[in-house]
Design an enzyme around this catalytic site. Structure first.
Site, PDB file in Angstrom:
ATOM      1  N   HIS A 187      -8.979   4.364  -1.566  1.00 55.24           N
ATOM      2  CA  HIS A 187      -7.657   3.743  -1.427  1.00 55.24           C
ATOM      3  C   HIS A 187      -7.309   2.881  -2.643  1.00 55.24           C
ATOM      4  CE1 HIS A 187      -4.150   2.062   0.276  1.00 55.24           C
ATOM      5  NE2 HIS A 187      -4.683   1.111   1.038  1.00 55.24           N
ATOM      6  N   CYS A 198     -13.466   0.729   7.766  1.00 50.84           N
ATOM      7  CA  CYS A 198     -12.624   0.199   6.690  1.00 50.84           C
ATOM      8  C   CYS A 198     -12.597   1.152   5.495  1.00 50.84           C
ATOM      9  CB  CYS A 198     -13.156  -1.161   6.237  1.00 50.84           C
ATOM     10  SG  CYS A 198     -13.384  -2.356   7.570  1.00 50.84           S
ATOM     11  N   SER A 199     -11.428   1.305   4.888  1.00 49.85           N
ATOM     12  CA  SER A 199     -11.310   2.149   3.700  1.00 49.85           C
ATOM     13  C   SER A 199     -11.988   1.480   2.511  1.00 49.85           C
ATOM     14  CB  SER A 199      -9.842   2.448   3.388  1.00 49.85           C
ATOM     15  OG  SER A 199      -9.126   1.244   3.165  1.00 49.85           O
ATOM     16  N   CYS A 236       0.815  -1.224   0.000  1.00 53.73           N
ATOM     17  CA  CYS A 236       0.000   0.000   0.000  1.00 53.73           C
ATOM     18  C   CYS A 236       0.842   1.265   0.000  1.00 53.73           C
ATOM     19  CB  CYS A 236      -0.941   0.004   1.200  1.00 53.73           C
ATOM     20  SG  CYS A 236      -2.080  -1.395   1.191  1.00 53.73           S
ATOM     21  N   ILE A 254     -12.742   0.280  -1.539  1.00 56.43           N
ATOM     22  CA  ILE A 254     -12.151  -0.291  -2.757  1.00 56.43           C
ATOM     23  C   ILE A 254     -12.383   0.716  -3.880  1.00 56.43           C
ATOM     24  CG2 ILE A 254     -12.315  -2.159  -4.438  1.00 56.43           C
ATOM     25  CD1 ILE A 254     -13.287  -3.947  -2.095  1.00 56.43           C
ATOM     26  N   LYS A 298     -10.154   6.636   4.188  1.00 52.62           N
ATOM     27  CA  LYS A 298     -11.491   6.239   4.636  1.00 52.62           C
ATOM     28  C   LYS A 298     -12.583   6.862   3.777  1.00 52.62           C
ATOM     29  CE  LYS A 298     -14.566   4.330   6.861  1.00 52.62           C
ATOM     30  NZ  LYS A 298     -15.284   4.507   5.627  1.00 52.62           N
TER      31      LYS A 298
END
Length: 389
Positions: A336, A212-213, A85, A215, A332
């Site tokens: 990402h 959770c970030s 990442c 997709i 967030k």
């Protein structure tokens, strides 16, 4: 003078893009960056491309795709970087080393990822490539499962901090409302983020979907130039410091709650810059999960271990706080797309320092910190940026 400086940038909207692949995302972003910097393709001496891929696309050799996307760049030396990442920051460091070594005067850093065309279950498995598969491949819920374990371990050691994680999520979504490039421009609010529901189910361990970030698809580009070249261009953002620190890949070989590599990178960058956190106007940090942002508060020195919850409770990292964190909305809210993330974070910080951040703008921003990590704080990059012109 060979000190690399940021002289231009571009950023696509993050989210579910109509662009079919990274080549199309690059074609959208690269010309805009050249125009913003006030240069042409003929001025570029090197291209440094960050794309994680690892199965998102059968087409690899991603560095060469920049020249396919923009034919005038087809004959410029190009190299692809991958560092989980932190892929975008790895490409950035490669470009900075290229300029610092005197091998070129202008470099293009291109970060991109196309993720949304891949089924969610496959995305989880692809991202587990950034874990130690020999021990961690069977973790439920993929990479979210790893950070679910981290959150559970943190709660066991320091108490249940679910509400503070929800406060971090709510803060970043509120900030993302100001960001025209953000994947999710929606103020979710604390009550939603702190409540398990059909729309906000538990994902892994104590982590909810709102922890959770996203997709995402997207691309971001930085144009770097040496100091002499930058002096003749419209803007120049300098790196007062940059640092990289690594830790063991396997969670079994370290106390992951220490975020030791992140702590080392922050300490090295602040020492190199000769500043403290009090000198920073803002920070863009790697909130792949809300527990990561809380641990990063501790790693950067805003709180002692186990006390990261106090930072968000006391409003330190809110827009109006002592050190605003993730004014862009962070991973967030902004999204990402793996290869683009590190580049995007630097673009967001540079925009603030140049006074070009629009509704996101923090008045009087003079110095910014950027933290980007790969894996669960395995590879860690910190930049300290300041405006020269």
């Amino acid at each position: 003078m060979t000190d690399p400086m940021i002289v231009g940038w571009s950023h696509t909207r993050f989210g579910k893009s109509d662009a079919p692949d990274t080549e199309a995302l690059m074609a959208e972003a690269v010309p805009a960056a050249l125009e913003h910097a006030g240069i042409t393709a003929a001025d570029v001496d090197g291209i440094f491309t960050g794309v994680f891929n690892n199965g998102f696309s059968r087409q690899d050799f991603q560095a060469a795709l920049v020249g396919m996307a923009v034919p005038d760049l087809a004959h410029v030396p190009a190299t692809r970087f991958e560092n989980a990442c932190a892929t975008g920051s790895a490409a950035l460091h490669g470009a900075m080393d290229f300029i610092a070594a005197g091998r070129g005067r202008i470099a293009l850093v291109v970060g991109a990822e196309k993720m949304t065309a891949t089924p969610t279950a496959e995305v989880g498995d692809i991202l587990l490539g950034a874990s130690y598969r020999a021990e961690e491949a069977e973790v439920d819920a993929g990479f979210a499962g790893l950070f679910g374990q981290i959150a559970a371990g943190y709660f066991q050691r320091h108490g249940d901090r679910s509400e503070e994680l929800a406060m971090i999520a709510a803060k970043n979504h509120e900030n993302g409302m100001r960001n025209p490039y953000a994947h999710m421009q929606k103020d979710l609010g604390l009550a939603f983020c702190n409540t398990i529901s059909d729309r906000n189910p538990r994902v892994a361990g104590p982590l909810r979907r709102s922890d959770c970030s996203l997709i995402s698809d997207g691309a971001a580009v930085l144009v770097l130039a040496d100091a002499e070249t930058a002096a003749g261009l419209s803007r120049a953002i300098a790196f007062r410091a940059r640092a990289q620190a690594n830790d063991a890949l396997a969670l079994s070989r370290r106390d992951v709650l220490e975020f030791r590599g992140a702590r080392a990178a922050w300490a090295a960058a602040l020492a190199q810059a000769g500043v403290t956190l009090d000198d920073l106007s803002l920070v863009e940090t790697h909130d792949c999960f809300t527990i990561a942002e809380m641990l990063e508060y501790e790693a950067m020195g805003l709180a002692e271990p186990g006390q990261g919850h106090r930072v968000i409770r006391e409003g330190v990292t809110r827009r109006e706080g002592r050190l605003p964190v993730n004014l862009s909305g962070g991973l967030k809210s902004k999204g990402h797309p793996i290869g683009a993330t590190g580049v995007s974070q630097h673009v967001m910080a540079a925009m603030q320092l140049a006074g070009e951040a629009g509704e996101m703008q923090l008045p009087g921003a003079t110095m910014a910190g950027v933290f980007n990590m790969g894996g669960a704080a395995v590879t860690n990059y910190v930049s300290i940026l300041e405006r020269v012109r």
